[in-house]
Scaffold this active site. Structure first.
Site, PDB file in Angstrom:
ATOM      1  N   LYS A 280       0.829  -1.197   0.000  1.00 13.90           N
ATOM      2  CA  LYS A 280       0.000   0.000   0.000  1.00 13.90           C
ATOM      3  C   LYS A 280       0.867   1.252   0.000  1.00 13.90           C
ATOM      4  CE  LYS A 280      -3.874  -1.884   2.730  1.00 13.90           C
ATOM      5  NZ  LYS A 280      -4.944  -1.705   1.747  1.00 13.90           N
ATOM      6  N   ARG A 359     -10.270 -11.715   2.142  1.00 15.97           N
ATOM      7  CA  ARG A 359     -11.131 -12.778   1.612  1.00 15.97           C
ATOM      8  C   ARG A 359     -10.435 -14.133   1.662  1.00 15.97           C
ATOM      9  NH1 ARG A 359     -11.746  -9.470  -3.869  1.00 15.97           N
ATOM     10  NH2 ARG A 359     -11.450  -7.831  -2.300  1.00 15.97           N
TER      11      ARG A 359
HETATM   12  N1  BES Z   1      -7.988  -3.850   4.651  1.00 18.30           N
HETATM   13  C1  BES Z   1      -8.202  -3.428   3.319  1.00 18.30           C
HETATM   14  C2  BES Z   1      -9.527  -2.668   3.143  1.00 18.30           C
HETATM   15  C3  BES Z   1      -9.622  -1.348   3.858  1.00 18.30           C
HETATM   16  C4  BES Z   1      -9.242  -0.176   3.211  1.00 18.30           C
HETATM   17  C5  BES Z   1     -10.128  -1.272   5.135  1.00 18.30           C
HETATM   18  C6  BES Z   1      -9.345   1.038   3.864  1.00 18.30           C
HETATM   19  C7  BES Z   1     -10.235  -0.050   5.802  1.00 18.30           C
HETATM   20  C8  BES Z   1      -9.835   1.095   5.163  1.00 18.30           C
HETATM   21  C9  BES Z   1      -8.233  -4.631   2.387  1.00 18.30           C
HETATM   22  O1  BES Z   1      -7.420  -5.693   2.753  1.00 18.30           O
HETATM   23  C10 BES Z   1      -7.759  -4.173   1.059  1.00 18.30           C
HETATM   24  O2  BES Z   1      -6.608  -3.815   0.958  1.00 18.30           O
HETATM   25  N2  BES Z   1      -8.644  -4.204   0.065  1.00 18.30           N
HETATM   26  C11 BES Z   1      -8.312  -3.803  -1.238  1.00 18.30           C
HETATM   27  C12 BES Z   1      -8.925  -4.786  -2.204  1.00 18.30           C
HETATM   28  C13 BES Z   1      -8.429  -4.635  -3.614  1.00 18.30           C
HETATM   29  C14 BES Z   1      -6.966  -5.024  -3.706  1.00 18.30           C
HETATM   30  C15 BES Z   1      -9.287  -5.517  -4.489  1.00 18.30           C
HETATM   31  C16 BES Z   1      -8.872  -2.398  -1.459  1.00 18.30           C
HETATM   32  O3  BES Z   1      -9.950  -2.095  -0.948  1.00 18.30           O
HETATM   33  O4  BES Z   1      -8.206  -1.609  -2.126  1.00 18.30           O
HETATM   34 MN    MN Z   2      -5.454  -5.513   2.059  1.00 15.46          MN
END
Ligand code: BES
Ligand code: MN
Ligand code: ZN
Length: 509
Positions: A280, A359
């Site tokens: 990230k 997931r």
């Molecule tokens: N933990 C994150 C989702 C999240 C984002 C929670 C911001 C709280 C605040 C999750 O694991 C994630 O990174 N999701 C990705 C999915 C994508 C790669 C399909 C996302 O939401 O960008």
């Molecule tokens: Mn994630």
């Protein structure tokens, strides 16, 4: 682990002439042009006029979120030295949630006050207790030189004048249940607020085990060797980039009631989400300390079910891992095999994006949960940024099998946690087909990301199980200022939604 937060000491009173530092009263907005604000029905007749007049002079309008404090008008017959008016909106549309929020506003406004009383309990007793405790919540375990100068509100006496001993007993029961409920929400907040260097998967599992055992739950903790040997490919795959190995915790509340329904709970427990190799951006990454909010809520809820003695069997299955990039981390392009238990297990997955890790750990846990053949399955997770794009930061997205999804969303709204039902558009399923495996963990199509994650999880729910998936990416963690009974950081959402569902199932099946 610090001592659990308990909030102000809660007592009951029928005597508003008794001395106290502040009396909290509910203020309704004016009913029409030229009309003035009115006070909640618990305020004694002799005090209503002078108190309403003095509050109005200082600008009280009865709006939600408002708090106006005055010196108690002479001759009002009240024992409090000050009166705090908190806004409730229009009287004809007042809800338990309005009372909960007003009590939270009051608790925050009364920082440093030793003892207060309130008449908000005359509108909704449980909501007044929950709101006051949760509004007073704070997390100061890691503060030393910046420790808060003022103590939280010390004690709160709730106005209650039950007509009989039987009713008094009922009142005490309501207060106790509300106190336990707020305690469970505070526990979930504590877990979320504990920093990720301290709360590793191992530490999280240890704490869950200790607290679960204390509450009388049956607890099992499975380590990385067990998980690897038993085919939990999702949990192992996500956890293997970290030097701090993953865990799976199972906590069981056995009601002992004949014919009780069985509810399985599953919560995402990523103790920190860097994204892994699909790392990230730095900005805001510290918020990924909250990526175990689903696990925190599920653990707190099963403990609460035991404390309340709910006549429903509850089994929580909680996967915990830290998503880190390293030379041992899983790669984009890796193929893993999800837990092959009875039902819909053993599905292979191409990990296209290591940041779609939630997931992967949930799928293993959901297949394991379905092996017990529960009547209902609720999973909850800080799963997708897309949840916030779709619904904002305070509205959980609820997906699943149609009837149960709608029931969960409605119950969530009834307790002020605002869940909203979302669909599974059929065209999304083809987007998670993989070039090499049974499924891909992300879609090439960026629209509807919250729904795609739900469509992925659907593949792992056994036939015949009524299922709800609650995405709380925004609602589990408040990055803004406090409001109502919600403080900064962990919110404890969706503990009270799950409690409402358990109660509803206990009552109606
Ligand atoms: N933990 C994150 C989702 C999240 C984002 C929670 C911001 C709280 C605040 C999750 O694991 C994630 O990174 N999701 C990705 C999915 C994508 C790669 C399909 C996302 O939401 O960008
Ligand atoms: Mn994630
Ligand atoms: Zn995550």
């Amino acid at each position: 682990m610090s001592t659990p937060f308990t909030g102000p000491a809660i007592t009951l009173t029928d005597d508003l002439a008794a001395a106290t530092d502040a009396l909290v009263v509910g203020v309704y907005s004016a009913a029409g042009d030229g009309a003035s604000i009115t006070l909640d029905g618990g305020v004694p007749e002799a005090a209503r006029g002078p108190v309403a007049e003095a509050l109005a002079l200082l600008g009280a309008e009865g709006k939600a979120g408002e708090a106006v404090r005055i010196a108690t008008p002479a001759g009002s017959g009240l024992g409090a030295t000050t009166v705090l008016g908190v806004g409730l909106g229009a009287e004809e549309s007042v809800t338990p949630e309005a009372v909960r929020r007003a009590a939270g506003v009051a608790a925050r406004a009364l920082e440093g006050v030793a003892a207060a009383a309130t008449t908000l309990s005359s509108i909704d007793l449980a909501a007044a207790v929950e709101g006051a405790i949760l509004g007073a919540y704070r997390f100061a375990e890691f503060r030393t030189t910046s420790a808060p100068k003022k103590a939280t509100l010390g004690a709160l006496a709730l106005l209650s004048a039950p007509a009989s001993e039987a009713l008094a007993e009922e009142v005490r029961g309501t207060v106790e249940q509300a106190r336990l409920t707020a305690g469970a929400v505070a526990l979930a907040r504590d877990f979320v607020n504990t920093p990720p260097n301290v709360l590793s998967p191992g530490e999280f599992a240890d704490r869950a085990q200790r607290l679960g055992t204390d509450a009388g739950l049956e607890v099992e903790v499975f380590d990385e060797e067990y998980l690897d040997a038993n085919g939990y490919g999702g949990i192992v795959g996500v956890g293997k980039g970290s030097s701090r190995p993953p865990r799976l915790v199972r906590l069981r509340h056995v009601s002992g009631v004949d014919g009780a329904k069985h509810v399985a709970l599953v919560g995402k427990g990523i103790t920190f989400d860097t994204g892994g190799i699909s790392i990230k951006p730095a900005a805001g990454m510290e918020q990924m300390t909250s990526d175990m909010g689903g696990a925190a809520a599920v653990i707190a809820t099963v403990i609460l079910a035991a404390q309340l003695g709910l006549p429903v069997d509850v089994t929580a299955t909680v996967p915990m891992a830290e998503n880190m990039p390293s030379h041992t981390a899983q790669r984009p392009g890796d193929v893993l095999t999800q837990y092959p238990g009875a039902g819909k297990g053993g599905i292979t997955v191409e990990v296209i994006n290591t940041d779609a890790e939630g997931r992967l750990i949930l799928a293993d846990a959901m297949v394991r949960a379905c092996e017990d053949e529960p009547d209902y399955l609720i999973d909850t997770a800080t799963l997708t940024g897309a949840q916030m794009v779709a619904l904002g930061t305070r509205t959980p997205g609820v997906m699943g099998t149609d009837d149960f999804r709608d029931r969960v969303a409605e119950l969530s709204r009834s307790v002020g946690e605002n869940g909203w039902a979302m669909p599974f558009p059929e065209e999304l399923r083809a987007d998670i087909n993989s070039r090499v495996a049974d499924l891909a963990n992300v879609s090439p199509n960026r629209w509807g990301g919250m729904l795609t994650a739900g469509v992925y999880l659907k593949e792992f729910v056994a036939d015949g199980v009524q299922w709800a998936h609650i995405d709380v990416a925004g609602p589990a963690f408040n990055t803004g200022g406090p409001f109502g009974y919600i403080t900064k950081g962990g919110t404890g959402v969706p503990v009270r939604t799950m409690l409402a569902v358990l109660r509803d199932i206990a009552q109606r099946g």
